[in-house]
Design an enzyme around this catalytic site. Structure first.
Site, short mmCIF file in Angstrom:
data_model
loop_
_atom_site.label_atom_id
_atom_site.label_comp_id
_atom_site.label_asym_id
_atom_site.label_seq_id
_atom_site.Cartn_x
_atom_site.Cartn_y
_atom_site.Cartn_z
N CYS A 2 -45.34 -4.98 -65.00
CA CYS A 2 -44.79 -5.65 -63.84
C CYS A 2 -44.75 -7.15 -64.14
O CYS A 2 -45.28 -7.59 -65.15
CB CYS A 2 -45.71 -5.46 -62.64
SG CYS A 2 -46.09 -3.73 -62.32
N ARG A 28 -39.24 -7.32 -66.65
CA ARG A 28 -40.54 -6.67 -66.77
C ARG A 28 -40.68 -5.45 -65.84
O ARG A 28 -41.70 -4.75 -65.88
CB ARG A 28 -41.66 -7.66 -66.45
CG ARG A 28 -41.68 -8.85 -67.38
CD ARG A 28 -42.79 -9.81 -66.99
NE ARG A 28 -44.08 -9.20 -67.16
CZ ARG A 28 -44.78 -9.20 -68.29
NH1 ARG A 28 -44.30 -9.79 -69.35
NH2 ARG A 28 -45.96 -8.62 -68.34
N TRP A 75 -42.97 -2.25 -61.96
CA TRP A 75 -42.60 -1.15 -62.87
C TRP A 75 -43.70 -0.12 -62.64
O TRP A 75 -44.82 -0.28 -63.12
CB TRP A 75 -42.58 -1.65 -64.30
CG TRP A 75 -42.15 -0.67 -65.33
CD1 TRP A 75 -42.95 0.03 -66.19
CD2 TRP A 75 -40.82 -0.28 -65.64
NE1 TRP A 75 -42.19 0.81 -67.01
CE2 TRP A 75 -40.89 0.63 -66.71
CE3 TRP A 75 -39.57 -0.63 -65.13
CZ2 TRP A 75 -39.74 1.21 -67.27
CZ3 TRP A 75 -38.45 -0.05 -65.70
CH2 TRP A 75 -38.54 0.85 -66.75
N ASN A 101 -50.56 -6.99 -62.58
CA ASN A 101 -49.86 -6.34 -63.69
C ASN A 101 -50.94 -5.75 -64.59
O ASN A 101 -51.84 -6.47 -65.02
CB ASN A 101 -49.03 -7.37 -64.46
CG ASN A 101 -48.54 -6.82 -65.79
OD1 ASN A 101 -48.25 -5.64 -65.91
ND2 ASN A 101 -48.48 -7.67 -66.80
N GLY A 102 -50.85 -4.45 -64.86
CA GLY A 102 -51.85 -3.81 -65.71
C GLY A 102 -52.20 -2.44 -65.16
O GLY A 102 -51.48 -1.91 -64.31
N GLU A 479 -36.28 8.96 -88.03
CA GLU A 479 -36.26 7.84 -87.10
C GLU A 479 -35.86 6.54 -87.82
O GLU A 479 -35.09 5.73 -87.29
CB GLU A 479 -37.64 7.72 -86.43
CG GLU A 479 -37.81 6.57 -85.46
CD GLU A 479 -36.79 6.51 -84.34
OE1 GLU A 479 -36.03 7.47 -84.14
OE2 GLU A 479 -36.72 5.47 -83.65
N LYS A 483 -32.55 4.24 -86.86
CA LYS A 483 -32.61 2.80 -86.57
C LYS A 483 -31.62 2.03 -87.45
O LYS A 483 -30.87 1.20 -86.98
CB LYS A 483 -34.01 2.22 -86.81
CG LYS A 483 -35.10 2.61 -85.85
CD LYS A 483 -34.97 2.09 -84.45
CE LYS A 483 -34.15 2.98 -83.58
NZ LYS A 483 -34.74 4.04 -82.86
N GLU A 486 -27.85 2.82 -86.63
CA GLU A 486 -27.31 2.41 -85.33
C GLU A 486 -27.22 0.90 -85.17
O GLU A 486 -26.35 0.42 -84.47
CB GLU A 486 -28.09 3.04 -84.16
CG GLU A 486 -29.47 2.49 -83.94
CD GLU A 486 -30.17 3.08 -82.73
OE1 GLU A 486 -29.51 3.35 -81.71
OE2 GLU A 486 -31.39 3.26 -82.81
N HIS A 502 -31.32 20.69 -102.34
CA HIS A 502 -30.40 21.78 -101.96
C HIS A 502 -29.02 21.25 -101.60
O HIS A 502 -28.29 21.89 -100.86
CB HIS A 502 -31.00 22.58 -100.79
CG HIS A 502 -32.28 23.26 -101.16
ND1 HIS A 502 -32.34 24.37 -101.97
CD2 HIS A 502 -33.57 22.93 -100.87
CE1 HIS A 502 -33.61 24.72 -102.13
NE2 HIS A 502 -34.37 23.86 -101.47
N LYS A 602 -27.94 1.84 -73.47
CA LYS A 602 -29.38 2.10 -73.45
C LYS A 602 -29.69 3.45 -72.81
O LYS A 602 -30.55 4.17 -73.26
CB LYS A 602 -30.09 0.97 -72.69
CG LYS A 602 -31.60 1.07 -72.69
CD LYS A 602 -32.17 0.81 -74.07
CE LYS A 602 -33.64 1.11 -74.18
NZ LYS A 602 -34.06 1.37 -75.56
C1 F6R Z 1 -32.08 5.24 -80.47
C2 F6R Z 1 -32.05 5.42 -79.02
C3 F6R Z 1 -31.49 6.67 -78.49
C4 F6R Z 1 -32.39 7.22 -77.37
C5 F6R Z 1 -31.74 8.45 -76.73
C6 F6R Z 1 -32.64 9.09 -75.69
O1 F6R Z 1 -32.61 4.00 -80.83
O2 F6R Z 1 -32.47 4.57 -78.29
O3 F6R Z 1 -31.33 7.60 -79.48
O4 F6R Z 1 -33.63 7.55 -77.93
O5 F6R Z 1 -30.54 8.07 -76.12
O6 F6R Z 1 -32.93 8.24 -74.65
P1 F6R Z 1 -34.09 8.59 -73.62
O7 F6R Z 1 -35.39 8.55 -74.36
O8 F6R Z 1 -33.99 7.53 -72.57
O9 F6R Z 1 -33.81 9.96 -73.08
#
Ligand code: F6R
Length: 607
Positions: A2, A28, A75, A101-102, A479, A483, A486, A502, A602
């Site tokens: 928060c 936040r 939050w 916050n915490g 992963e 990263k 993307e 393979h 996002k």
């Molecule tokens: C990659 C990324 C996406 C999310 C995916 C799921 O860096 O951010 O692959 O991980 O869209 O999103 P959530 O976790 O919000 O369901």
């Protein structure tokens, strides 16, 4: 997480200043907002569920009289977003208002004690206990500063709090343990806030409050004391030369880098989850006929790693499934005995919610792991737990992966304990290691960032990358590859290392960069053979290895070392960090914006 803010003005109304400061802290958290001021000996409050602009449209947040006040943007962690759970929180007599916050870990014990003493609670938050303890202390005749000090001494967990009271209407008392708190000093005002950007347009003179300190603000300025012995601390202000934009990112050039560096803190927060939520989830997992771990993207990679952890610790076989495939692949096979654990940072990903809907229609039990309390996932899940990683603004998920893994490891450990599958000694060792992970990640970030930056410079013009790992590290490899591709737009391929021969190995030609994730676990010997296979074809080997792993060092062109002694099941948390940093620096080297990669959003709310 928060945002908190407080101000004492020499003259004028605090409310519009608090409102603007909260807007600057909105990153936040933004599920509810509130303000309190002191005017003519009374505490006045406005608060509600919703984003700041929505609450302002409904209640006019600027329209509260009084030159002293507090504000909070929330939050949710304990108690969903609602008007009653929004901060500030008062006591029984409305003599005290608190913003926090915490996470207060022992709030249930404290709440029970206070209720037995006759206190009546309005909210479901952990914060409200602080208001009632301060009320008790004031009743005993303490000053506001002593009341807050005595109150925080009873708290376990993390906090940055600010408290006002009509008993001492010219003061704000704040205290800090593990959650950020800064003081802003101007000629005509003094401020406290979670973060410098909150007051940066008003003053660039800041005092950083350290853990275990209590600060009293009044018209004369600020006084800092140690909570433990009340000794006065002399601390000179610092002049901040950040632009407002830099300040929002706490001086980091991008949110992604800031969020990578936030991981130690977020991991500490994951270790403060309420036991009863973890226990409830564990009970459902234990009874399940079959368990599906369902997610997309980074959250899916966390599920993949978790499937190894559940199997190795709790002897529970789980199915990690990419959410968009779930209905087609398993939709007709699930039933009342199935458990679907949906993992989603946002709690709003359409593919994940579709899988959840399918499971609910077939009477399966839906569990959730998410960062956003109040999200759709928290509303439809039978039980859920919060990953505690604060808002993630960078489009690429970073702290999401490590926080989710910490929570999933805790669930697996609990299940292992419940099932008696692993010895008590082993469980205790793992629990101890889990507690050490935030510090390990912190040291790793300090030690390795410079070297990874150099690696990115060296490899920035490579056309394509391989990421390989075996066992649980195949999830870290996936992963790392996600990263890199993307945010740096670098085509990259990831496979469990054993699979590369393979087919994928045909791509290898001299100088092709292959990134191996190789902790010293049960797969170490075989992955060395996989490295040899690649090396024999001229690949450039970049290895993420355990400190002092001479065997792999001897084969690698470049390597990054991770501290020794990590149990295999926890290794993805530190081993992914160099991969996150590599992707970040590759993006900046290649002139890409890591925070806003093209074509991505996002939260993906379309199927
Ligand atoms: C990659 C990324 C996406 C999310 C995916 C799921 O860096 O951010 O692959 O991980 O869209 O999103 P959530 O976790 O919000 O369901």
């Amino acid at each position: 997480m928060c945002g908190i803010f407080g101000c004492i003005l020499k003259s004028g109304n605090a409310a519009p200043i608090i409102h603007k400061a909260l807007k600057r802290l909105e990153y936040r958290g933004y599920d509810s907002v509130g303000e309190a001021t002191i005017y003519e000996g009374k505490l006045l409050v406005k608060k509600d569920k919703g984003k700041i602009d929505e609450v302002h449209a409904a209640h006019n947040l600027d329209d509260l009289p009084g030159r002293i006040g507090l504000g909070h943007t929330r939050w949710a962690t304990h108690g969903g977003p609602s008007e009653t759970n929004a901060h500030p929180h008062g006591d029984c007599e409305t003599q005290v208002m608190v913003v926090h916050n915490g996470i207060i870990e022992n709030f249930l014990e404290l709440k029970n004690e206070l209720e037995e003493m006759g206190h009546v609670f309005k909210s479901k938050t952990d914060t409200e206990v602080i208001s009632h303890i301060v009320e008790e202390e004031l009743k005993e005749g303490c000053s506001l500063a002593d009341a807050v000090r005595n109150a925080v001494e009873k708290l376990d967990g993390s906090y940055a709090i600010a408290v006002i009271s009509n008993k001492e209407p010219d003061k704000i008392v704040c205290a800090r343990k593990e959650s950020p708190l800064v003081i802003g000093v101007a000629n005509d005002a003094v401020y406290c806030a979670s973060d410098i950007p909150a007051f940066l347009p008003l003053t660039n003179t800041a005092v950083i409050v350290e853990d275990g300190e209590l600060v009293v603000l009044d018209d004369k300025g600020y006084e800092v004391r140690k909570i433990s012995d009340r000794i006065l601390v002399s601390r000179e202000p610092t002049i901040i030369d950040w632009s407002p934009e830099m300040a929002e990112k706490q001086g980091y050039p991008h949110y992604m880098l800031k969020e990578i560096h936030e991981q130690p803190l977020c991991l500490r927060n994951t270790l403060r989850l309420q036991e009863q939520y973890l226990d409830l989830m564990t009970t459902f997992l234990d009874r399940a006929g079959e368990v599906f771990l369902v997610a997309c993207g980074t959250s899916y990679h966390a599920c993949l790693a978790a499937s190894y952890i559940f199997s190795k610790l709790a002897m529970l076989a789980t199915h990690p499934i990419i959410a968009s495939e779930f209905v087609e692949q398993h939709g007709r096979a699930i039933n009342i005995d199935s458990v679907l654990l949906a993992v989603s940072q946002s709690g709003e990903t359409a593919d994940t919610l579709e899988a959840v809907q399918c499971a609910r229609e077939r009477a399966a039990t839906v569990l959730g792991l998410t960062n956003v309390i109040g999200s759709t996932l928290t509303r439809v899940a039978r039980a859920y737990v919060c990953q505690q990683s604060r808002p993630e603004i960078g489009v690429a998920a970073t702290k999401t992966f490590t926080s989710q893994l910490s929570v999933l490891s805790q669930l697996a450990l609990r299940l292992a304990k419940k099932r008696g599958k692993v010895s008590h000694v082993e469980i205790e060792q793992l629990e101890e290691k889990l507690q050490q992970i935030p510090d390990i990640v912190e040291r790793l970030l300090e030690a390795q960032e410079g070297q990874i930056k150099k690696l990115a410079r060296k490899y920035r013009d490579k056309k394509c990358f391989f990421f390989l790992g075996r066992g649980i590290s195949s999830s870290s490899a996936l992963e790392g590859r996600l990263k890199l591709l993307e945010i740096a737009y670098a085509p990259a391929i990831a496979f469990p290392a054993g699979e590369s021969k393979h087919g994928p190995i045909s791509l290898i030609e001299p100088g092709f960069p292959v990134i191996f994730v190789c902790p010293r676990d049960g797969t170490h010997k075989t992955i060395r053979s996989n490295i040899m296979e690649m090396k024999a074809r001229g690949a450039s080997i970049i290895a993420v290895i355990e400190e002092g792993d001479e065997a792999i060092k001897g084969m690698a062109d470049d390597y990054v070392e991770i501290p020794k002694g990590l149990p295999e099941v926890l290794s993805p948390i530190p081993y992914v960090i160099p991969l996150q940093l590599f992707a970040y620096y590759m993006a900046t080297e290649r002139g890409c914006d890591p925070d806003q990669p093209r074509n991505l959003a996002k939260s993906v709310t379309v199927k």
